[in-house]
Design an enzyme around this catalytic site. Sequence first.
Site, mmCIF file in Angstrom:
data_model
loop_
_atom_site.group_PDB
_atom_site.id
_atom_site.type_symbol
_atom_site.label_atom_id
_atom_site.label_comp_id
_atom_site.label_asym_id
_atom_site.label_seq_id
_atom_site.Cartn_x
_atom_site.Cartn_y
_atom_site.Cartn_z
ATOM 1 N N HIS A 65 -39.420 44.944 76.665
ATOM 2 C CA HIS A 65 -39.342 43.474 76.597
ATOM 3 C C HIS A 65 -38.053 43.045 75.919
ATOM 4 O O HIS A 65 -37.370 43.840 75.243
ATOM 5 C CB HIS A 65 -40.568 42.901 75.854
ATOM 6 C CG HIS A 65 -40.549 43.070 74.366
ATOM 7 N ND1 HIS A 65 -40.915 42.081 73.487
ATOM 8 C CD2 HIS A 65 -40.216 44.134 73.603
ATOM 9 C CE1 HIS A 65 -40.793 42.509 72.257
ATOM 10 N NE2 HIS A 65 -40.391 43.758 72.287
ATOM 11 N N CYS A 119 -36.564 42.168 68.633
ATOM 12 C CA CYS A 119 -37.572 43.173 68.300
ATOM 13 C C CYS A 119 -36.846 44.480 67.970
ATOM 14 O O CYS A 119 -35.816 44.780 68.562
ATOM 15 C CB CYS A 119 -38.503 43.404 69.504
ATOM 16 S SG CYS A 119 -39.700 44.731 69.239
ATOM 17 N N GLN A 137 -50.369 41.956 71.324
ATOM 18 C CA GLN A 137 -50.903 40.589 71.347
ATOM 19 C C GLN A 137 -51.343 40.261 72.775
ATOM 20 O O GLN A 137 -50.653 40.631 73.736
ATOM 21 C CB GLN A 137 -49.836 39.609 70.846
ATOM 22 C CG GLN A 137 -49.550 39.765 69.340
ATOM 23 C CD GLN A 137 -48.433 38.856 68.878
ATOM 24 O OE1 GLN A 137 -48.443 37.656 69.143
ATOM 25 N NE2 GLN A 137 -47.454 39.439 68.198
ATOM 26 N N SER A 160 -45.078 36.128 68.148
ATOM 27 C CA SER A 160 -43.783 36.690 67.714
ATOM 28 C C SER A 160 -42.605 35.890 68.234
ATOM 29 O O SER A 160 -41.505 35.963 67.686
ATOM 30 C CB SER A 160 -43.662 38.134 68.211
ATOM 31 O OG SER A 160 -44.660 38.926 67.579
ATOM 32 N N HIS A 163 -40.826 35.985 75.276
ATOM 33 C CA HIS A 163 -40.456 37.304 75.790
ATOM 34 C C HIS A 163 -40.235 37.283 77.313
ATOM 35 O O HIS A 163 -40.885 36.504 78.023
ATOM 36 C CB HIS A 163 -41.578 38.329 75.591
ATOM 37 C CG HIS A 163 -42.279 38.370 74.298
ATOM 38 N ND1 HIS A 163 -42.303 39.502 73.487
ATOM 39 C CD2 HIS A 163 -43.056 37.446 73.655
ATOM 40 C CE1 HIS A 163 -43.076 39.269 72.426
ATOM 41 N NE2 HIS A 163 -43.520 38.041 72.487
#
Length: 169
Positions: A65, A119, A137, A160, A163
């Site tokens: 991702h 990330c 998630q 977060s 994405h």
Amino acid sequence: MSEWEVRMSTSKGLPYFFNTQTKQSSWEAPSGLTPEQINQLPGAKQYLSKEGGGGANAGKVRASHLLVKHRDSRRPSSWKENNITRSKEEAIDILRQYQAEINGSPEKFAELASIHSDCSSHSNGGDLGWFSRGQMQKPFEDAAYGLEVGAMSDIISTDSGVHLVLRTG
Ligand SMILES: O=C(N[C@H](Cc1nc2ccccc2[nH]1)C(=O)O)c1cc2ccccc2s1
């Protein structure tokens, strides 16, 4: 038919078809083979079935991702930026630009993820490895399990940030 087998491209994380006699390889299944015949090929169970065949990765998927965090992210900091203050709307605009530049290319995806993803998986081209349901998630899990191998999601949102997801296995 008997000379064909299914192998895994480690560079792309995608299965391909290899002819052991002609040494020819192809991303697409050889024409003239029925789906049943393809599923009988050596390597097919392990590499072709939707969720990793009967091997150690049964029921798992592999994905990469590109994450852009924003000020409402669960942890608004990353290897790139100590204190992330952009809005979610700004993060989406940024990700749209990456999405256009990626334009469906897995190589470009890994390149931009390594440069831009918020990330820690950026150091591995965004690769998160194999995971089962219940680990990531939910919006991310649903996106990854909903993609065919080699396909990319549209922009998705988790706690977060926002994405792009590429399913690789
Ligand atoms: O949660 C992680 N990193 C977070 C950001 C993040 N949030 C995510 C939510 C879903 C999937 C991946 C995600 N990565 C961070 O760095 O703040 C992970 C990093 C890595 C690295 C390698 C393999 C798995 C993972 S999961």
